[in-house]
Design a protein around this motif. Structure first.
Motif, PDB file in Angstrom:
ATOM      1  N   GLN A 141      22.533 -10.168  21.266  1.00 40.12           N
ATOM      2  CA  GLN A 141      22.693  -9.048  22.183  1.00 40.12           C
ATOM      3  C   GLN A 141      24.157  -8.937  22.580  1.00 40.12           C
ATOM      4  OE1 GLN A 141      19.695  -8.905  25.439  1.00 40.12           O
ATOM      5  NE2 GLN A 141      18.896 -10.783  24.546  1.00 40.12           N
ATOM      6  N   ILE A 142      24.552  -7.738  23.022  1.00 31.45           N
ATOM      7  CA  ILE A 142      25.894  -7.539  23.564  1.00 31.45           C
ATOM      8  C   ILE A 142      25.751  -7.182  25.035  1.00 31.45           C
ATOM      9  CG2 ILE A 142      28.082  -6.321  23.405  1.00 31.45           C
ATOM     10  CD1 ILE A 142      27.380  -5.520  20.588  1.00 31.45           C
ATOM     11  N   GLY A 143      26.362  -7.972  25.904  1.00 30.45           N
ATOM     12  CA  GLY A 143      26.348  -7.668  27.322  1.00 30.45           C
ATOM     13  C   GLY A 143      27.282  -6.515  27.630  1.00 30.45           C
ATOM     14  N   GLN A 144      27.148  -5.935  28.819  1.00 28.34           N
ATOM     15  CA  GLN A 144      27.972  -4.782  29.186  1.00 28.34           C
ATOM     16  C   GLN A 144      29.453  -5.132  29.267  1.00 28.34           C
ATOM     17  OE1 GLN A 144      28.041  -3.373  33.256  1.00 28.34           O
ATOM     18  NE2 GLN A 144      26.752  -5.055  33.925  1.00 28.34           N
ATOM     19  N   ASP A 165      23.940  -3.132  33.211  1.00 29.12           N
ATOM     20  CA  ASP A 165      22.731  -3.952  33.118  1.00 29.12           C
ATOM     21  C   ASP A 165      21.481  -3.146  33.439  1.00 29.12           C
ATOM     22  OD1 ASP A 165      24.046  -6.233  32.373  1.00 29.12           O
ATOM     23  OD2 ASP A 165      24.277  -6.983  34.421  1.00 29.12           O
ATOM     24  N   ARG A 179      24.695  -2.375  19.796  1.00 29.40           N
ATOM     25  CA  ARG A 179      25.527  -1.686  20.778  1.00 29.40           C
ATOM     26  C   ARG A 179      25.154  -2.183  22.173  1.00 29.40           C
ATOM     27  NH1 ARG A 179      28.556   2.966  21.137  1.00 29.40           N
ATOM     28  NH2 ARG A 179      27.880   3.750  19.111  1.00 29.40           N
ATOM     29  N   SER A 180      26.155  -2.324  23.020  1.00 33.96           N
ATOM     30  CA  SER A 180      25.904  -2.761  24.389  1.00 33.96           C
ATOM     31  C   SER A 180      25.321  -1.626  25.222  1.00 33.96           C
ATOM     32  CB  SER A 180      27.209  -3.242  25.037  1.00 33.96           C
ATOM     33  OG  SER A 180      28.139  -2.175  25.134  1.00 33.96           O
ATOM     34  N   TRP A 181      24.678  -1.986  26.341  1.00 35.28           N
ATOM     35  CA  TRP A 181      24.232  -1.003  27.323  1.00 35.28           C
ATOM     36  C   TRP A 181      25.428  -0.561  28.162  1.00 35.28           C
ATOM     37  CZ3 TRP A 181      18.951  -2.292  30.054  1.00 35.28           C
ATOM     38  CH2 TRP A 181      17.938  -2.328  29.095  1.00 35.28           C
TER      39      TRP A 181
END
Length: 213
Positions: free
Chosen positions: A98-101, A21, A16-18
């Protein structure tokens, strides 16, 4: 790393993304196993499927990941179903997914997936302005949706009548409000002015639906 489901506990493993950042709160994007077709992976935005891989093991995505140094595997038994990955013996570092915002799935080498239906605005673009809209209240989305500024842009892009968008929370640029055609922008630098992203569109151009790749 596992991406899948424990059939005994119904616990799921996914990315899951944040929110931003700086904030590790839950973001808008997830990446994991498709619960309805467990031999493929899916990418979701606010629970809506935006991208699917090919079926294991012949999907082109799995082949391209192998070329990048991954060894992908798929496990299916009475207790669990999941994808996992490792790296080839000649790879010295272990790349992390990773998943970026903003919804980009990436690893240390910069691998990225994005495929979201949007409104094609041709040569128009959104310009940052300081001021107010003639209709003070646009369409606001619930704060509980944890929407980022990028989510707000996507909401606007999916609505071809949208001409402007802005965050409702100025401190961390979360929340979302959009305005439709017929609403005018009023330039202002007073205390109640807001940062608004306004569409600038050449005359004679109209919007249509396309996909953002």
């Amino acid at each position: 790393m596992k991406l899948g489901i424990n059939l005994q506990t119904v616990h799921r493993w996914f990315l899951r993304s944040w929110l931003t950042d700086e904030s590790p709160a839950e973001g808008s994007f997830t990446f994991g196993m498709d619960p309805n077709l467990t031999d493929r992976l899916i990418f979701k935005w606010h629970g809506e499927v935006q991208w699917t891989s090919g079926l294991w093991p012949n999907g082109e995505e799995f082949k391209s990941w192998v070329d990048r140094g991954y060894n992908f595997s798929y496990t299916s038994n009475e207790q669990e179903k999941y994808f996992s990955y490792s790296v080839k013996e000649d790879v010295t570092s272990f790349p992390s997914l990773q998943i970026g915002q903003y919804g980009d799935l990436y690893d240390d080498s910069g691998f990225s997936i994005t495929d979201i239906a949007i409104c094609n605005r041709g040569s128009s673009y959104f310009e940052v302005k300081s001021g107010l809209m003639s209709s003070v209240d646009g369409t606001k989305f619930r704060e509980s949706n944890n929407m980022t500024l990028f989510d707000c842009r996507l909401k606007c892009d999916k609505n071809c009548s949208c001409v402007a968008y802005a965050a409702t929370n100025r401190e961390n640029e979360t929340g979302c409000e959009i305005w439709s055609r017929g609403t005018k922008f009023i330039k202002s630098h007073t205390d109640d002015s807001r940062t608004i992203y306004l569409e600038v569109q050449p005359k004679g151009k109209s919007a249509s639906i396309t996909r953002l790749l």
